[in-house]
Enzyme design. Sequence first.
Site, PDB file in Angstrom:
ATOM      1  N   ASN A 135       0.147  11.994  -0.143  1.00  0.00           N
ATOM      2  CA  ASN A 135       0.885  10.754  -0.413  1.00  0.00           C
ATOM      3  C   ASN A 135       1.487  10.799  -1.809  1.00  0.00           C
ATOM      4  OD1 ASN A 135       0.199   9.248   1.991  1.00  0.00           O
ATOM      5  ND2 ASN A 135      -1.889   9.226   1.227  1.00  0.00           N
TER       6      ASN A 135
ATOM      7  N   ASP B 197     -13.599   7.003  -1.913  1.00  0.00           N
ATOM      8  CA  ASP B 197     -12.692   6.930  -0.757  1.00  0.00           C
ATOM      9  C   ASP B 197     -11.930   8.229  -0.558  1.00  0.00           C
ATOM     10  OD1 ASP B 197      -9.605   5.186  -0.078  1.00  0.00           O
ATOM     11  OD2 ASP B 197     -11.207   5.758   1.305  1.00  0.00           O
ATOM     12  N   ASP B 198     -11.472   8.865  -1.647  1.00  0.00           N
ATOM     13  CA  ASP B 198     -10.665  10.079  -1.506  1.00  0.00           C
ATOM     14  C   ASP B 198     -11.491  11.236  -0.968  1.00  0.00           C
ATOM     15  OD1 ASP B 198      -9.475   8.718  -4.365  1.00  0.00           O
ATOM     16  OD2 ASP B 198      -8.131   9.108  -2.685  1.00  0.00           O
TER      17      ASP B 198
ATOM     18  N   ASN C 124      -4.568   8.251   7.431  1.00  0.00           N
ATOM     19  CA  ASN C 124      -4.787   7.669   6.098  1.00  0.00           C
ATOM     20  C   ASN C 124      -6.164   7.034   6.056  1.00  0.00           C
ATOM     21  OD1 ASN C 124      -4.707   5.409   4.019  1.00  0.00           O
ATOM     22  ND2 ASN C 124      -2.773   6.477   3.597  1.00  0.00           N
TER      23      ASN C 124
ATOM     24  N   LYS D 215      -5.500  -1.376  -2.435  1.00  0.00           N
ATOM     25  CA  LYS D 215      -6.644  -1.089  -1.570  1.00  0.00           C
ATOM     26  C   LYS D 215      -7.377  -2.375  -1.202  1.00  0.00           C
ATOM     27  CE  LYS D 215      -6.624   3.515  -1.415  1.00  0.00           C
ATOM     28  NZ  LYS D 215      -6.816   4.427  -0.283  1.00  0.00           N
TER      29      LYS D 215
ATOM     30  N   GLU E 106     -11.695   5.224  -6.547  1.00  0.00           N
ATOM     31  CA  GLU E 106     -10.378   5.546  -5.999  1.00  0.00           C
ATOM     32  C   GLU E 106      -9.508   6.322  -6.987  1.00  0.00           C
ATOM     33  OE1 GLU E 106      -9.603   4.570  -2.765  1.00  0.00           O
ATOM     34  OE2 GLU E 106      -8.007   6.030  -3.081  1.00  0.00           O
ATOM     35  N   ASP E 107      -8.959   7.453  -6.505  1.00  0.00           N
ATOM     36  CA  ASP E 107      -7.956   8.195  -7.276  1.00  0.00           C
ATOM     37  C   ASP E 107      -8.454   8.635  -8.642  1.00  0.00           C
ATOM     38  OD1 ASP E 107      -4.866   6.745  -5.925  1.00  0.00           O
ATOM     39  OD2 ASP E 107      -6.551   7.797  -5.029  1.00  0.00           O
TER      40      ASP E 107
ATOM     41  N   TYR F  96       0.863  -1.188   0.000  1.00  0.00           N
ATOM     42  CA  TYR F  96       0.000   0.000   0.000  1.00  0.00           C
ATOM     43  C   TYR F  96       0.898   1.237   0.000  1.00  0.00           C
ATOM     44  CZ  TYR F  96      -3.999   2.846   1.643  1.00  0.00           C
ATOM     45  OH  TYR F  96      -4.976   3.801   1.771  1.00  0.00           O
TER      46      TYR F  96
ATOM     47  N   ARG G 269      -5.507  10.269 -11.148  1.00  0.00           N
ATOM     48  CA  ARG G 269      -4.775  10.998 -10.089  1.00  0.00           C
ATOM     49  C   ARG G 269      -4.324   9.968  -9.085  1.00  0.00           C
ATOM     50  NH1 ARG G 269      -4.726  10.636  -5.076  1.00  0.00           N
ATOM     51  NH2 ARG G 269      -6.856  11.239  -4.478  1.00  0.00           N
TER      52      ARG G 269
HETATM   53  N1  LIG Z   1      -4.073  10.740   3.707  1.00  0.00           N
HETATM   54  C1  LIG Z   1      -5.056  10.266   2.999  1.00  0.00           C
HETATM   55  O1  LIG Z   1      -5.789   9.348   3.414  1.00  0.00           O
HETATM   56  C2  LIG Z   1      -5.338  10.866   1.647  1.00  0.00           C
HETATM   57  C3  LIG Z   1      -6.590  10.672   1.060  1.00  0.00           C
HETATM   58  C4  LIG Z   1      -6.837  11.234  -0.204  1.00  0.00           C
HETATM   59  C5  LIG Z   1      -5.850  11.957  -0.848  1.00  0.00           C
HETATM   60  N2  LIG Z   1      -4.632  12.108  -0.234  1.00  0.00           N
HETATM   61  C6  LIG Z   1      -3.571  12.851  -0.892  1.00  0.00           C
HETATM   62  O2  LIG Z   1      -3.964  14.201  -1.029  1.00  0.00           O
HETATM   63  C7  LIG Z   1      -3.302  14.767  -2.148  1.00  0.00           C
HETATM   64  C8  LIG Z   1      -4.322  15.535  -2.969  1.00  0.00           C
HETATM   65  O3  LIG Z   1      -5.292  14.646  -3.458  1.00  0.00           O
HETATM   66  P1  LIG Z   1      -6.495  15.279  -4.335  1.00  0.00           P
HETATM   67  O4  LIG Z   1      -7.276  14.196  -4.958  1.00  0.00           O
HETATM   68  O5  LIG Z   1      -7.220  16.289  -3.521  1.00  0.00           O
HETATM   69  O6  LIG Z   1      -5.638  16.012  -5.475  1.00  0.00           O
HETATM   70  P2  LIG Z   1      -6.075  17.221  -6.446  1.00  0.00           P
HETATM   71  O7  LIG Z   1      -5.037  17.288  -7.491  1.00  0.00           O
HETATM   72  O8  LIG Z   1      -7.494  17.094  -6.820  1.00  0.00           O
HETATM   73  O9  LIG Z   1      -5.972  18.538  -5.515  1.00  0.00           O
HETATM   74  C9  LIG Z   1      -4.750  19.086  -5.159  1.00  0.00           C
HETATM   75  C10 LIG Z   1      -5.079  20.470  -4.592  1.00  0.00           C
HETATM   76  O10 LIG Z   1      -3.882  21.064  -4.086  1.00  0.00           O
HETATM   77  C11 LIG Z   1      -3.786  22.377  -4.594  1.00  0.00           C
HETATM   78  N3  LIG Z   1      -2.397  22.787  -4.672  1.00  0.00           N
HETATM   79  C12 LIG Z   1      -1.497  22.484  -5.638  1.00  0.00           C
HETATM   80  N4  LIG Z   1      -0.344  23.155  -5.408  1.00  0.00           N
HETATM   81  C13 LIG Z   1      -0.517  23.870  -4.249  1.00  0.00           C
HETATM   82  C14 LIG Z   1       0.296  24.746  -3.483  1.00  0.00           C
HETATM   83  N5  LIG Z   1       1.524  25.038  -3.882  1.00  0.00           N
HETATM   84  N6  LIG Z   1      -0.226  25.312  -2.368  1.00  0.00           N
HETATM   85  C15 LIG Z   1      -1.477  25.016  -1.967  1.00  0.00           C
HETATM   86  N7  LIG Z   1      -2.306  24.193  -2.645  1.00  0.00           N
HETATM   87  C16 LIG Z   1      -1.824  23.621  -3.774  1.00  0.00           C
HETATM   88  C17 LIG Z   1      -4.453  22.318  -5.953  1.00  0.00           C
HETATM   89  O11 LIG Z   1      -4.832  23.616  -6.376  1.00  0.00           O
HETATM   90  C18 LIG Z   1      -5.649  21.437  -5.636  1.00  0.00           C
HETATM   91  O12 LIG Z   1      -6.668  22.219  -5.063  1.00  0.00           O
HETATM   92  C19 LIG Z   1      -2.619  13.622  -2.887  1.00  0.00           C
HETATM   93  O13 LIG Z   1      -1.247  13.590  -2.544  1.00  0.00           O
HETATM   94  C20 LIG Z   1      -3.291  12.387  -2.303  1.00  0.00           C
HETATM   95  O14 LIG Z   1      -2.408  11.269  -2.274  1.00  0.00           O
HETATM   96  C21 LIG Z   1      -4.360  11.595   0.991  1.00  0.00           C
HETATM   97  O1  LIG Z   2      -3.996   5.700  -1.109  1.00  0.00           O
HETATM   98  C1  LIG Z   2      -3.750   6.225  -0.017  1.00  0.00           C
HETATM   99  O2  LIG Z   2      -2.794   5.943   0.708  1.00  0.00           O
HETATM  100  C2  LIG Z   2      -4.661   7.263   0.568  1.00  0.00           C
HETATM  101  C3  LIG Z   2      -5.464   8.014  -0.443  1.00  0.00           C
HETATM  102  O3  LIG Z   2      -6.472   7.259  -1.023  1.00  0.00           O
HETATM  103  C4  LIG Z   2      -4.653   8.744  -1.474  1.00  0.00           C
HETATM  104  O4  LIG Z   2      -5.168   8.820  -2.617  1.00  0.00           O
HETATM  105  O5  LIG Z   2      -3.597   9.238  -1.100  1.00  0.00           O
HETATM  106 MG   LIG Z   3      -6.775   7.614  -3.026  1.00  0.00          MG
END
Ligand SMILES: NC(=O)c1ccc[n+]([C@@H]2O[C@H](COP(=O)([O-])OP(=O)(O)OC[C@H]3O[C@@H](n4cnc5c(N)ncnc54)[C@H](O)[C@@H]3O)[C@@H](O)[C@H]2O)c1
Ligand SMILES: O=C(O)C[C@H](O)C(=O)O
Ligand SMILES: [Mg+2]
Length: 626
Positions: free
Chosen positions: A467, A311-312, A512, A217, A288-289, A146, A199
């Site tokens: 991530n 999930d996201d 997470n 996942k 997902e993603d 993962y 993504r």
């Molecule tokens: N921890 C978790 O469980 C978890 C869950 C879902 C997503 N994520 C992570 O979150 C991140 C974003 O996912 P997403 O689907 O929202 O992506 P996304 O591309 O849809 O959104 C990214 C956002 O960040 C903004 N951004 C980009 N550069 C920036 C900067 N310099 N300053 C401030 N904001 C900025 C963008 O404008 C956009 O609004 C990814 O790395 C993903 O792996 C983590």
């Molecule tokens: O995949 C993960 O670890 C969490 C989340 O779904 C992500 O997109 O970052």
């Molecule tokens: Mg995800």
Amino acid sequence: MTKWNSLSASLMKRLKLHYQMSNSIPALSQVRSFTTSEGHRPAIIHKRSLDILHDPWFNKGTAFTMTERDRLDLRGLLPPNVMSSEQQIERFMVDLKRLEVQARDGPSDPNALAKWRILNRLHDRNETMYYKVLIAHIEEYAPIVYTPTVGLVCQNYSGLFRRPRGMYFSAEDRGEMMSMVYNWPADQVDMIVVTDGSRILGLGDLGVHGIGIAIGKLDLYVAAAGINPQRVLPVMIDVGTNNEKLLKDPLYLGLQQNRLDGDEYLAIIDEFMEAVFTRWPHVIVQFEDFQSKWAFKLLQRYRNTYRMFNDDVQGTAGVAIAGLLGAVRAQGRPMIDFPKQKIVVAGAGSAGIGVLNAARKTMARMLGNNESAFEAARSQFWVVDAQGLITEERENIDQDASPFARKVKEINRQGLREGASLVEVVQQVKPDVLLGLSAVGGLFTKEVLEALKGSTATRPAIFAMSNPTTNAECTPEQAFSILGENVIFASGSPFKDVDFGNGHIGHCNQGNNMYLFPGIGLGTLLSGAPIVSDGMLQAAAECLAAYMTEDEVHEGIIYPSISSIRDITKEIAAAVIMEAIEEDLVEGYRGVDARELQKFSKEQILEFVKNNMWSPEYPTLVYNQD
Ligand SMILES: NC(=O)c1ccc[n+]([C@@H]2O[C@H](COP(=O)([O-])OP(=O)(O)OC[C@H]3O[C@@H](n4cnc5c(N)ncnc54)[C@H](O)[C@@H]3O)[C@@H](O)[C@H]2O)c1
Ligand SMILES: O=C(O)C[C@H](O)C(=O)O
Ligand SMILES: [Mg+2]
């Protein structure tokens, strides 16, 4: 103080037992008879000899007894020594541990991919043994199967691909999906994780290589939720890719064309959803993603028609809420103080907006759950995206972000403006929480972290949730070294705790969505609910928040250790079922009908969940010709 009574009244109200204990409730032993675990029944198979050895669902390798080898035409096809599953695992671990001799620490080291290959080969050979290893060593191998290593796998998928796993529905399958879905060999599928690869984590558009995330996942669905591995299905929807490198890569395994968009894209997803729900009417589909613009649209399009969730957007929201509530408790304050928190969020994509919406709703519920409470909650959030602070003056503002656009009058008073930088926002707002879902590694620079020293909170909290590891907004070392031992830290990918050298430890929590999606899926499955409601998601989040004791949160531990993920998932699944009962959504599951479920107490629901969680034990195999 027990973990239950430390919660605010509103959470307790939701987590109270939903049943009047009455004498009509079946005794626990009867519950057991309803929900006998499948583990002891022989598995009927319609293949023999090498076909069994080449089928990872039924293969036991050297663990086949001599009786079974005779019964299934296996004698002579395996080395003569019959091994126990423990001996098999011991032999496997020697091979895997050999990698650690030279390897540096941490899942980011170059051996991480080699470990993934060895585990993946076991996965392709013998699923029972694979999940036995994964469950027994979940803390060590979750970062391999993962996040973060799965990101590396997706980036290198063309070279890593050996045996196919899952199904691929592509733009070239238009009109074929209703029939091709029958090519999958399982008559029952409980969980599908689908991605279009647009993504992947914070790594962007990886096209067909995104299948790796769906596989990763589902590994957690099996390991944490006890979903039967024969009833999971990873799916890739290949509508092309906009990744220039992949479009030019002769080894690329997917459609080498730009991504479909608009109605053409929607028609593909519609056809896919219709096909899988026609073949498996009770399946649950986790999105997902998907890139943000489609993540929200598809969620709204399907969530009231199919058993699906994103999930996201929704899983992450729940995990963040649990962590934010934990951060309030860590300051020695009651949960009801959550609506007073000032929260700066960097990132307004599928994850960031999902978290903002859920956090605002949770605050509003604590403030009286009416329109004025909902409006009041809005002013606790400052959202910064790639163009800086989002205000009402933002041109072409993203509709999903507009509810969080700061009013110009308000921000002028704070010396801020449209597009203000993250540093300026942190300096002026002095937030209790700085939360990153930006996908930008190192976004919380030394300057930003120094600015957070001005926080009005006794224990500021940093959630560097992006991530994989390389995309984390900051590391725990950076956070603790600048803000001191008192800060609360959580990240999306695993980091090691920080030893301050004075006997104190800086806890690095993993914020997470893996803590929620398995329980959401399992609870929805066992309740038979036809949809995944907001209430079920909220109940899951509040159960995760309640899981931590007072002592743990005061230590700065706001999420559990992954080693207890199976127990957490059981609790969360039970909370989801209880909420489904509360909302009259239950339709029952495999022999336990809605009426019986509605009479179960919380303990009986936990027992019901436990009895329906698959464990990796070799079943007795019996051959049947037809
Ligand atoms: N921890 C978790 O469980 C978890 C869950 C879902 C997503 N994520 C992570 O979150 C991140 C974003 O996912 P997403 O689907 O929202 O992506 P996304 O591309 O849809 O959104 C990214 C956002 O960040 C903004 N951004 C980009 N550069 C920036 C900067 N310099 N300053 C401030 N904001 C900025 C963008 O404008 C956009 O609004 C990814 O790395 C993903 O792996 C983590
Ligand atoms: O995949 C993960 O670890 C969490 C989340 O779904 C992500 O997109 O970052
Ligand atoms: Mg995800």
